[in-house]
Design a protein around this motif. Structure first.
Motif, PDB file in Angstrom:
ATOM      1  N   THR A 140       0.831  -1.208   0.000  1.00 28.93           N
ATOM      2  CA  THR A 140       0.000   0.000   0.000  1.00 28.93           C
ATOM      3  C   THR A 140       0.862   1.253   0.000  1.00 28.93           C
ATOM      4  OG1 THR A 140      -1.799  -1.118   1.170  1.00 28.93           O
ATOM      5  CG2 THR A 140      -1.757   1.281   1.273  1.00 28.93           C
ATOM      6  N   PHE A 141       1.892   1.262   0.827  1.00 30.72           N
ATOM      7  CA  PHE A 141       2.797   2.405   0.938  1.00 30.72           C
ATOM      8  C   PHE A 141       3.488   2.692  -0.397  1.00 30.72           C
ATOM      9  CE2 PHE A 141       7.350   3.497   1.867  1.00 30.72           C
ATOM     10  CZ  PHE A 141       7.142   4.842   2.152  1.00 30.72           C
ATOM     11  N   LEU A 142       4.055   1.651  -1.015  1.00 28.88           N
ATOM     12  CA  LEU A 142       4.759   1.840  -2.279  1.00 28.88           C
ATOM     13  C   LEU A 142       3.805   2.246  -3.397  1.00 28.88           C
ATOM     14  CD1 LEU A 142       7.214  -1.208  -2.148  1.00 28.88           C
ATOM     15  CD2 LEU A 142       7.747   1.205  -1.726  1.00 28.88           C
ATOM     16  N   LEU A 143       2.623   1.634  -3.414  1.00 28.42           N
ATOM     17  CA  LEU A 143       1.626   1.981  -4.431  1.00 28.42           C
ATOM     18  C   LEU A 143       1.201   3.441  -4.290  1.00 28.42           C
ATOM     19  CD1 LEU A 143      -0.237   1.131  -6.748  1.00 28.42           C
ATOM     20  CD2 LEU A 143      -1.903   0.376  -5.027  1.00 28.42           C
ATOM     21  N   ALA A 144       1.054   3.892  -3.054  1.00 28.64           N
ATOM     22  CA  ALA A 144       0.657   5.280  -2.809  1.00 28.64           C
ATOM     23  C   ALA A 144       1.701   6.252  -3.357  1.00 28.64           C
ATOM     24  CB  ALA A 144       0.442   5.507  -1.317  1.00 28.64           C
ATOM     25  N   LEU A 145       2.977   5.952  -3.128  1.00 34.24           N
ATOM     26  CA  LEU A 145       4.043   6.804  -3.647  1.00 34.24           C
ATOM     27  C   LEU A 145       4.031   6.826  -5.175  1.00 34.24           C
ATOM     28  CD1 LEU A 145       7.030   5.907  -1.277  1.00 34.24           C
ATOM     29  CD2 LEU A 145       5.644   7.985  -1.250  1.00 34.24           C
ATOM     30  N   LEU A 199       1.164   9.019  -6.436  1.00 37.88           N
ATOM     31  CA  LEU A 199       1.479  10.440  -6.335  1.00 37.88           C
ATOM     32  C   LEU A 199       2.393  10.865  -7.485  1.00 37.88           C
ATOM     33  CD1 LEU A 199       2.057  10.755  -2.481  1.00 37.88           C
ATOM     34  CD2 LEU A 199       0.277  11.907  -3.796  1.00 37.88           C
ATOM     35  N   PHE A 200       3.388  10.040  -7.763  1.00 37.77           N
ATOM     36  CA  PHE A 200       4.341  10.337  -8.843  1.00 37.77           C
ATOM     37  C   PHE A 200       3.619  10.379 -10.187  1.00 37.77           C
ATOM     38  CE2 PHE A 200       7.536   9.010 -12.001  1.00 37.77           C
ATOM     39  CZ  PHE A 200       8.524   9.950 -11.757  1.00 37.77           C
ATOM     40  N   VAL A 201       2.786   9.377 -10.437  1.00 37.82           N
ATOM     41  CA  VAL A 201       2.042   9.323 -11.697  1.00 37.82           C
ATOM     42  C   VAL A 201       1.054  10.479 -11.787  1.00 37.82           C
ATOM     43  CG1 VAL A 201       0.376   7.962 -13.028  1.00 37.82           C
ATOM     44  CG2 VAL A 201       2.341   6.838 -11.962  1.00 37.82           C
ATOM     45  N   GLY A 202       0.464  10.845 -10.646  1.00 34.25           N
ATOM     46  CA  GLY A 202      -0.502  11.944 -10.627  1.00 34.25           C
ATOM     47  C   GLY A 202       0.071  13.240 -11.152  1.00 34.25           C
ATOM     48  N   TYR A 203       1.340  13.482 -10.860  1.00 31.96           N
ATOM     49  CA  TYR A 203       1.985  14.706 -11.343  1.00 31.96           C
ATOM     50  C   TYR A 203       2.032  14.738 -12.868  1.00 31.96           C
ATOM     51  CZ  TYR A 203       5.725  17.963 -12.571  1.00 31.96           C
ATOM     52  OH  TYR A 203       6.456  18.970 -13.155  1.00 31.96           O
ATOM     53  N   PHE A 204       2.322  13.599 -13.479  1.00 34.50           N
ATOM     54  CA  PHE A 204       2.494  13.557 -14.931  1.00 34.50           C
ATOM     55  C   PHE A 204       1.178  13.352 -15.678  1.00 34.50           C
ATOM     56  CE2 PHE A 204       6.713  12.387 -13.356  1.00 34.50           C
ATOM     57  CZ  PHE A 204       7.500  13.243 -14.113  1.00 34.50           C
ATOM     58  N   THR A 205       0.123  12.984 -14.982  1.00 29.37           N
ATOM     59  CA  THR A 205      -1.158  12.762 -15.652  1.00 29.37           C
ATOM     60  C   THR A 205      -2.170  13.849 -15.287  1.00 29.37           C
ATOM     61  OG1 THR A 205      -1.782  11.239 -13.851  1.00 29.37           O
ATOM     62  CG2 THR A 205      -0.827  10.278 -15.858  1.00 29.37           C
ATOM     63  N   GLU A 229      -1.389  -2.577   5.620  1.00 26.89           N
ATOM     64  CA  GLU A 229      -1.941  -2.491   4.266  1.00 26.89           C
ATOM     65  C   GLU A 229      -3.283  -1.755   4.287  1.00 26.89           C
ATOM     66  OE1 GLU A 229      -0.133  -3.091   1.886  1.00 26.89           O
ATOM     67  OE2 GLU A 229       1.413  -4.397   2.702  1.00 26.89           O
ATOM     68  N   LEU A 230      -3.788  -1.482   3.104  1.00 24.19           N
ATOM     69  CA  LEU A 230      -4.982  -0.663   2.943  1.00 24.19           C
ATOM     70  C   LEU A 230      -6.163  -1.220   3.730  1.00 24.19           C
ATOM     71  CD1 LEU A 230      -6.351   1.737   1.538  1.00 24.19           C
ATOM     72  CD2 LEU A 230      -6.884   0.188  -0.369  1.00 24.19           C
ATOM     73  N   SER A 231      -6.796  -0.326   4.468  1.00 18.33           N
ATOM     74  CA  SER A 231      -7.970  -0.693   5.252  1.00 18.33           C
ATOM     75  C   SER A 231      -8.776   0.568   5.508  1.00 18.33           C
ATOM     76  CB  SER A 231      -7.562  -1.328   6.581  1.00 18.33           C
ATOM     77  OG  SER A 231      -8.667  -1.431   7.456  1.00 18.33           O
ATOM     78  N   PHE A 232     -10.105   0.422   5.506  1.00 16.78           N
ATOM     79  CA  PHE A 232     -10.982   1.554   5.799  1.00 16.78           C
ATOM     80  C   PHE A 232     -11.379   1.583   7.278  1.00 16.78           C
ATOM     81  CE2 PHE A 232     -11.488   0.819   1.268  1.00 16.78           C
ATOM     82  CZ  PHE A 232     -11.401   2.099   0.758  1.00 16.78           C
ATOM     83  N   GLU A 233     -10.796   0.692   8.045  1.00 20.04           N
ATOM     84  CA  GLU A 233     -11.111   0.622   9.475  1.00 20.04           C
ATOM     85  C   GLU A 233     -10.530   1.834  10.203  1.00 20.04           C
ATOM     86  OE1 GLU A 233     -10.181  -2.192  13.391  1.00 20.04           O
ATOM     87  OE2 GLU A 233      -9.352  -2.687  11.416  1.00 20.04           O
ATOM     88  N   ASN A 234     -11.341   2.401  11.096  1.00 18.03           N
ATOM     89  CA  ASN A 234     -10.879   3.515  11.917  1.00 18.03           C
ATOM     90  C   ASN A 234     -10.200   2.956  13.157  1.00 18.03           C
ATOM     91  OD1 ASN A 234     -10.458   5.838  13.374  1.00 18.03           O
ATOM     92  ND2 ASN A 234     -12.629   6.306  13.695  1.00 18.03           N
ATOM     93  N   THR A 235      -8.887   3.135  13.251  1.00 21.80           N
ATOM     94  CA  THR A 235      -8.127   2.574  14.376  1.00 21.80           C
ATOM     95  C   THR A 235      -7.836   3.616  15.461  1.00 21.80           C
ATOM     96  OG1 THR A 235      -6.001   3.053  13.291  1.00 21.80           O
ATOM     97  CG2 THR A 235      -7.027   0.915  12.835  1.00 21.80           C
ATOM     98  N   HIS A 236      -8.440   4.788  15.377  1.00 23.00           N
ATOM     99  CA  HIS A 236      -8.153   5.834  16.360  1.00 23.00           C
ATOM    100  C   HIS A 236      -8.490   5.333  17.763  1.00 23.00           C
ATOM    101  CE1 HIS A 236      -7.933   9.703  18.364  1.00 23.00           C
ATOM    102  NE2 HIS A 236      -7.445  10.232  17.249  1.00 23.00           N
TER     103      HIS A 236
END
Length: 483
Positions: free
Chosen positions: A3-8, A11-17, A214-221
């Motif tokens: 998830t961490f690597l995919l997010a980075l 972000l990188f692809v977002g700049y060019f697209t 990894e990716l999760s929509f659970e609120n862990t606060h």
């Protein structure tokens, strides 16, 4: 880790697209003279190189926001990654790019001037007061946090008051001297230090295969705090921050060419998003065991966690350099906050800034008020800053949408984030103890109704301006004289 690597990568692809898409929507003109040349005064208006402007922009908008905010946001779990990626690409970077480029098109105007032109003259006065308040809060908060970190770094051998005084002296010099004397000279090196330390921590996370969730929509606060709206105010500088709308016009006055805007404004917001992602991942991975992140925040504070992450990931020597970089960050946002406030007031009262004394007599009252604010409870200041910050982002996004609507371009790229943040900021102030302290359900309803009201006002005003052939960018002197 995936998830961490995919997010980075996103972000990188977002700049060019998406960044390229936003640039096409705005339609920069490479042959159009910028304010750096047309209004050159050797103080605020002067051309500087593309790479230097980009690093200055990054350091100006960074502060401790993309570090402290994501660490606090990490309490919510991996859902914070989603906001950093989506918020940065589709909201924050759009916000920064439009603010900077519209400022360039309008003589380097700051947010109040732009609000007056595109949202009505009354808004100029409202946004002027709001911007000054936000910048005072930023400047004050960014005195306290680095002073405390420096105090910890020297193990209490030097009183905090000494660091506060030294930081204020630096702020004053950076506020009144020409931008190329201090900010333009040292910021590129500070930017390099920030990137070096952040990239180092990112590499260490991957090298040691840190247990990043990894990716999760659970609120862990741990306190059960709802994700909406607090997450979107907690992580601001790493995703979307109204403070940036006060900083981009500083660089709009030093940009050599409109074609450089995507790298300077959109690109540096993406870079800040990557910084936020790395610190959020480090916080989640290192403190998810017997000693939780929440326990450490309550015992050693966010600054202490920065120290723990830096030394654990990079070792004592390089880690100390990283800590110094984090200490410098708020200082280099505090100085541009005061500089921006000085420029906004000067524009508002129409006082030229070429003479040193004109800069000094505008700046001194700001520092006097800031010194008074240092006596106010830091936690309360930070809460008001969070709300004021995202409310400023709302104003900037509506300005961007108005510019694009009048010019018959794709205004939806600004409308969608404007809608979301209008609901978010309104819900927060309705629900928060520092606001009206209403129930969450009532606050959300008010937020939605208020956003609908803003939308109706927007389209009514936008249609009138488009129908009246409202001037956009070709007669700056005329609209400034009539403002």
């Amino acid at each position: 880790m995936i998830t961490f690597l995919l997010a980075l990568v996103l972000l990188f692809v977002g700049y060019f697209t998406y960044g390229k898409f936003v640039e096409r929507v705005f339609q920069p003109k490479a042959d159009r003279p910028t304010p750096a040349y047309t209004q050159a005064d050797g103080v605020d208006y002067l051309p500087m190189g593309k790479n230097k402007n980009a690093l200055i922009q990054l350091i100006s908008i960074a502060g401790v926001g993309p570090i402290f905010g994501p660490i606090m946001g990490a309490l919510y779990g991996p859902v914070a990654f989603i906001w950093i990626v989506l918020g940065c690409i589709f909201a924050g970077a759009v916000h920064d790019y439009l603010t900077g480029m519209i400022s360039i098109r309008n003589g380097g105007a700051h947010l109040p001037e732009l609000a007056g032109r595109f949202l009505g003259k009354a808004m100029k006065h409202v946004v002027n007061a709001f911007s000054i308040l936000l910048l005072l809060l930023v400047g004050t908060v960014f005195v306290a946090s680095p002073a405390d970190l420096l105090y910890d770094l020297v193990n209490g051998s030097v009183p905090v008051l000494i660091f506060v005084i030294l930081i204020f002296i630096y702020f004053l010099l950076a506020t009144i001297l020409p931008i190329n004397k201090i900010i333009g000279s040292i910021y590129p090196y500070i930017g390099a230090l920030l990137l070096f330390s952040t990239v180092g921590i990112g590499i260490a996370l991957v090298w040691h295969q840190a247990p990043i969730p990894e990716l999760s929509f659970e609120n862990t606060h741990p306190a059960g705090t709802a994700i909406f709206p607090l997450l979107f105010l907690t992580i601001s500088c790493g995703a979307l921050s109204g403070f940036h709308a006060t900083q981009s016009p500083i660089i709009s006055r030093t940009t050599q060419n409109e074609s450089q805007g995507r790298r300077i404004f959109y690109g540096m917001m993406i870079a800040e998003g990557m910084i936020a992602m790395i610190w959020a991942a480090a916080a989640m991975s290192l403190f998810d065991g017997p000693i939780t992140l929440n326990e450490l925040i309550n015992t050693i504070g966010t600054g202490g966690i920065v120290s723990e992450i830096s030394t654990a990931m990079l070792g004592p020597i390089v880690g100390t350099l990283a800590i110094l970089g984090v200490i410098i960050l708020p200082i280099t946002s505090g100085d541009t906050a005061f500089r921006s406030a000085r420029m906004i007031i000067a524009d508002y009262i129409k006082v030229p800034q070429k003479k040193m004394m004109n800069r000094i007599w505008i700046a001194l009252p700001l520092f006097i008020m800031s010194i008074f604010l240092t006596t106010v409870d830091f936690t309360m200041l930070w809460q008001y800053f969070n709300w004021a910050n995202q409310s400023t982002a709302v104003i900037a996004l509506w300005i961007g949408a108005m510019f694009l609507y009048i010019s018959r371009r794709n205004y939806w790229i600004a409308i969608f984030p404007a809608w979301f943040m209008s609901v978010t900021a309104t819900t927060y102030i309705m629900n928060a103890p520092i606001g009206l302290n209403l129930s969450m359900q009532t606050s959300v309803i008010i937020g939605i109704v208020f956003t609908i009201f803003l939308t109706v006002l927007f389209f009514k005003a936008a249609s009138n301006r488009r129908g009246n052939n409202h001037p956009l960018e070709d007669d700056v002197s005329d609209w400034k004289q009539s403002a």
